[in-house]
Design an enzyme around this catalytic site. Structure first.
Site, PDB file in Angstrom:
ATOM      1  N   TYR A 137     -63.353  22.236 117.147  1.00  0.00           N
ATOM      2  CA  TYR A 137     -62.301  22.366 118.154  1.00  0.00           C
ATOM      3  C   TYR A 137     -61.774  20.973 118.468  1.00  0.00           C
ATOM      4  O   TYR A 137     -62.470  20.160 119.090  1.00  0.00           O
ATOM      5  CB  TYR A 137     -62.869  23.043 119.400  1.00  0.00           C
ATOM      6  CG  TYR A 137     -61.866  23.419 120.475  1.00  0.00           C
ATOM      7  CD1 TYR A 137     -60.511  23.129 120.385  1.00  0.00           C
ATOM      8  CD2 TYR A 137     -62.287  24.086 121.627  1.00  0.00           C
ATOM      9  CE1 TYR A 137     -59.613  23.473 121.377  1.00  0.00           C
ATOM     10  CE2 TYR A 137     -61.399  24.448 122.624  1.00  0.00           C
ATOM     11  CZ  TYR A 137     -60.068  24.139 122.503  1.00  0.00           C
ATOM     12  OH  TYR A 137     -59.182  24.476 123.498  1.00  0.00           O
ATOM     13  N   LYS A 165     -59.921  24.512 114.938  1.00  0.00           N
ATOM     14  CA  LYS A 165     -58.961  24.960 115.952  1.00  0.00           C
ATOM     15  C   LYS A 165     -58.276  23.707 116.450  1.00  0.00           C
ATOM     16  O   LYS A 165     -58.875  22.915 117.184  1.00  0.00           O
ATOM     17  CB  LYS A 165     -59.664  25.690 117.099  1.00  0.00           C
ATOM     18  CG  LYS A 165     -58.735  26.117 118.235  1.00  0.00           C
ATOM     19  CD  LYS A 165     -59.546  26.726 119.369  1.00  0.00           C
ATOM     20  CE  LYS A 165     -58.662  27.281 120.476  1.00  0.00           C
ATOM     21  NZ  LYS A 165     -57.866  26.268 121.186  1.00  0.00           N
TER      22      LYS A 165
END
Length: 303
Positions: A137, A165
């Protein structure tokens, strides 16, 4: 390995509280049912939209359990397990694995400015703790850490790392990560304001904090992109951005506003946890206008 189950629209799951501000199993289940009914492809549980930074370890584990109880086997489940310490992150990771989640994800360590070597060890410790796939992330605007393509490439040497992400704002970052990862890597567009642009630059799917407020619009945007209907994709993104600007222009936090939008849809999931600010009386009138904006856009595009 097929990454198809990670494609599509994956809302970031909101924290669901009772009227006293405690985690609510019933309201968590209600949000699960709402998103299942909208036919999204999965949920990302315990991230920024889940207010993870303001919850205890036990609360976060409870949310992961409540969502799995309702949605396991029905859609893709991604557990965000980033925490201030490696030990807590590993505990959350093992809990998610035991519940049957499809993948793990984590922000980098926060507060202290750490070198790449420490960030690499942190993510690697989480990855090694379970058999689950792992999604990095990258959200530098809140963590203060920017994932480099060189560290991404190094992490991809571990076969359990399946993608990133990416919530940094430059769409170039999506193109760079996709170039490094190739077809065996999935890149998720993070900034909702650039979903269409992110997809055109190489993102395979999207995980977003405003998806839950207007899932129909993001699902339709995804359809337009897949069809190659880029003119309509551009128009729907413009309308989505108008809504996002309105969501962010109230006195209360964006998540408090979104929760009130859902409340007016009959999905009652409480407010937000301090220090996030709840909506004000002045916001109430504006939120009615936001609901109308969403309804009109859904009517316009989702026939």
């Amino acid at each position: 390995m097929s990454l198809e189950k990670f494609h599509g629209i994956i809302p970031a799951f909101y924290a669901c509280y009772d009227d006293e501000g405690n985690i609510s199993e019933a309201r968590t289940h209600a949000l699960c049912d709402y998103l299942e009914d909208k036919k999204v492809q999965g949920v990302y549980v315990g991230g920024s939209s889940g207010e993870c930074i303001y919850q205890s370890l036990d609360e976060r584990k409870a949310v992961l359990s409540y969502v799995a109880d309702r949605l396991k086997g029905k859609m893709t489940l991604i557990a965000h397990v980033g925490a201030p310490s490696t030990r807590d992150s590993i505990e959350l990771a093992k809990h998610a694995a035991a519940l049957g989640y499809d993948a793990l994800s984590a922000i980098p360590p926060i507060y202290f400015k750490l070198p790449d070597s420490a960030v690499y060890k942190y993510w690697s410790a989480i990855i090694d703790a379970t058999p689950l796939d792992f999604i990095i992330y990258n959200i530098p605007q809140t963590t203060g850490y920017t994932l480099t393509t060189s560290l991404f490439d190094k992490l991809l040497m571990n076969k359990k790392v399946i993608g990133v992400k990416n919530s940094s704002m430059p769409t170039m970052d999506i193109e760079r990560f996709k170039k490094v990862g190739g077809n065996d890597c999935i890149v998720f567009n993070g900034p909702d304001e650039q979903y269409v642009a992110g997809r055109l630059m190489g993102a395979d799917a999207g995980i977003g904090g405003t998806y839950g407020a207007m899932p129909e619009l993001f699902l339709q945007a995804n359809t337009f992109v897949k069809q190659g209907n880029f003119e309509e994709a551009k128009h729907i993104q413009s309308d989505i951005n108008d809504i996002i600007v309105a969501l962010c222009s109230q006195q209360g936090s964006m998540y408090a506003v979104i929760k009130e939008v859902l409340n007016r849809r009959g999905v009652h999931i409480g407010s937000v946890r301090s220090p996030l600010e709840g909506i004000t009386e002045e916001d109430q009138t504006s939120i009615g206008g936001i609901v109308t904006m969403i309804d009109q856009a859904v009517t316009r595009y989702c026939k």
